[in-house]
Design an enzyme around this catalytic site. Structure first.
Site, PDB file in Angstrom:
ATOM      1  N   THR A 185       0.837  -1.193   0.000  1.00 36.58           N
ATOM      2  CA  THR A 185       0.000   0.000   0.000  1.00 36.58           C
ATOM      3  C   THR A 185       0.877   1.251   0.000  1.00 36.58           C
ATOM      4  O   THR A 185       2.015   1.224   0.469  1.00 36.58           O
ATOM      5  CB  THR A 185      -0.952   0.023   1.214  1.00 36.58           C
ATOM      6  OG1 THR A 185      -0.196   0.216   2.422  1.00 36.58           O
ATOM      7  CG2 THR A 185      -1.753  -1.267   1.311  1.00 36.58           C
ATOM      8  N   GLY A 186       0.342   2.324  -0.562  1.00 35.40           N
ATOM      9  CA  GLY A 186       1.125   3.555  -0.659  1.00 35.40           C
ATOM     10  C   GLY A 186       2.370   3.358  -1.488  1.00 35.40           C
ATOM     11  O   GLY A 186       3.456   3.810  -1.115  1.00 35.40           O
ATOM     12  N   ALA A 187       2.202   2.691  -2.642  1.00 36.47           N
ATOM     13  CA  ALA A 187       3.365   2.259  -3.431  1.00 36.47           C
ATOM     14  C   ALA A 187       3.616   3.124  -4.657  1.00 36.47           C
ATOM     15  O   ALA A 187       4.323   2.698  -5.566  1.00 36.47           O
ATOM     16  CB  ALA A 187       3.176   0.802  -3.855  1.00 36.47           C
ATOM     17  N   TYR A 196       0.618  12.037  14.648  1.00 37.28           N
ATOM     18  CA  TYR A 196       1.434  11.080  13.904  1.00 37.28           C
ATOM     19  C   TYR A 196       2.047  10.046  14.841  1.00 37.28           C
ATOM     20  O   TYR A 196       2.008   8.839  14.568  1.00 37.28           O
ATOM     21  CB  TYR A 196       2.528  11.821  13.139  1.00 37.28           C
ATOM     22  CG  TYR A 196       3.369  10.925  12.265  1.00 37.28           C
ATOM     23  CD1 TYR A 196       2.890  10.459  11.049  1.00 37.28           C
ATOM     24  CD2 TYR A 196       4.651  10.539  12.660  1.00 37.28           C
ATOM     25  CE1 TYR A 196       3.656   9.629  10.240  1.00 37.28           C
ATOM     26  CE2 TYR A 196       5.426   9.710  11.860  1.00 37.28           C
ATOM     27  CZ  TYR A 196       4.931   9.260  10.653  1.00 37.28           C
ATOM     28  OH  TYR A 196       5.694   8.431   9.858  1.00 37.28           O
ATOM     29  N   GLY A 241       8.246   7.224  -3.141  1.00 32.39           N
ATOM     30  CA  GLY A 241       8.996   7.106  -1.900  1.00 32.39           C
ATOM     31  C   GLY A 241       9.336   5.687  -1.496  1.00 32.39           C
ATOM     32  O   GLY A 241       9.671   4.831  -2.324  1.00 32.39           O
TER      33      GLY A 241
END
Length: 282
Positions: free
Chosen positions: A23-25, A176, A28
């Protein structure tokens, strides 16, 4: 010293055709993780919020000689996460590895359509929901692995159970740090509930690298390269050295001890129950 690509390839037993969701690929650390796992012969599923960026990441992996497909959904919407899990179940006979890498750092308090503070939802509740939905069918042994990308920021985190949405006293770093602490508490509690034969689950601190999240969120530069930051996720996803290992926290491919608040068994159970309630999983 970080291992070379040759040592990853020599040690990895990942057979061609193993299916890995990162995920979030789309950029970065996530994109680097996907690229490096693809080098082991795995079939990658790259996730992001933007179809155009997902397609670009997929093409990047294919141009490097890997195999990749894309999927689009948004962790800021629990309905979208559910739709994503349903699509994954339709498209793939199984998932062998899930790398929960997606994350945000919000400089302002923004509430999602689900009524949750965005940092808490995107960094914890969304991955919590996705993981539990996938474990009901698609993501299961033998040898299935779940990797949760946390951060050293967890050491300054505190779970605000009375106000998890931080409606009072919101701070960007506090939100965060709480979400990164939640990643570890979730990992340890899931490992307790999940037989290792069904799937293992581990978490990690990737390092400090100058990604968009760090530079725009924290306003600072990191000392690690993106390759170094991805290396522990790749190790946990592919290495036979961690076969059967579950419920651990890693830094630079080595097991480490998280902060004391991450080892609070009462907090991890309380967080699990709260997360089930907020995700309507009960």
């Amino acid at each position: 010293m970080l291992p070379t690509w040759e040592s990853f390839e020599e040690k990895s037993r990942m057979a061609d055709g193993r299916i890995v969701l990162v995920t979030g690929a789309t950029d970065g650390i996530g994109l680097r993780t996907a690229l490096d796992i693809a080098r082991t012969g795995a079939r990658l599923v790259v996730h992001g919020r933007s179809p155009a960026r997902v397609d670009k990441a997929r093409k990047t992996i294919e141009e490097a000689g890997g195999r990749a497909e894309g999927i689009t959904f948004d962790f800021a919407s629990l309905a979208s996460v559910r739709q994503g899990a349903e699509e994954l179940a339709r498209r793939f006979p199984r998932l062998d590895v899930l790398v929960n890498n997606a994350g945000v750092y919000m400089n302002e308090r923004v509430v999602t359509e689900d009524g949750q503070e965005t940092t808490f939802q995107v960094n914890h509740l969304g991955p919590f929901l996705l993981t539990n939905l996938l474990l009901k069918g698609t993501l299961t042994g033998p040898g299935a692995r779940i990797i949760n990308v946390s951060s050293i920021a967890h050491s300054r985190g505190r779970m605000s159970f009375e106000d998890p949405q931080l409606a009072r006293g919101f701070s960007p770093y506090g939100a965060y740090a709480q979400s990164k602490l939640a990643n570890i508490l979730f990992t340890f509690e899931l490992a307790e509930r999940l037989p290792a034969e069904q799937a293992t689950v581990n978490c990690l601190h990737p390092g400090v690298v100058s990604t968009k999240l760090l530079t725009e969120g924290f306003g600072m530069q990191g000392n690690d390269t993106v390759e170094e930051a991805a290396a522990t996720s790749v190790y946990l996803a592919t290495s036979p050295e961690v076969e059967g290992v579950t419920g651990r926290y890693f830094v630079r491919q080595r097991e480490a001890s998280p902060a004391p608040q991450a080892q609070d068994t009462g907090a991890r159970r309380r967080l699990w129950e709260l997360s089930e309630q907020l995700c309507s999983l009960r």
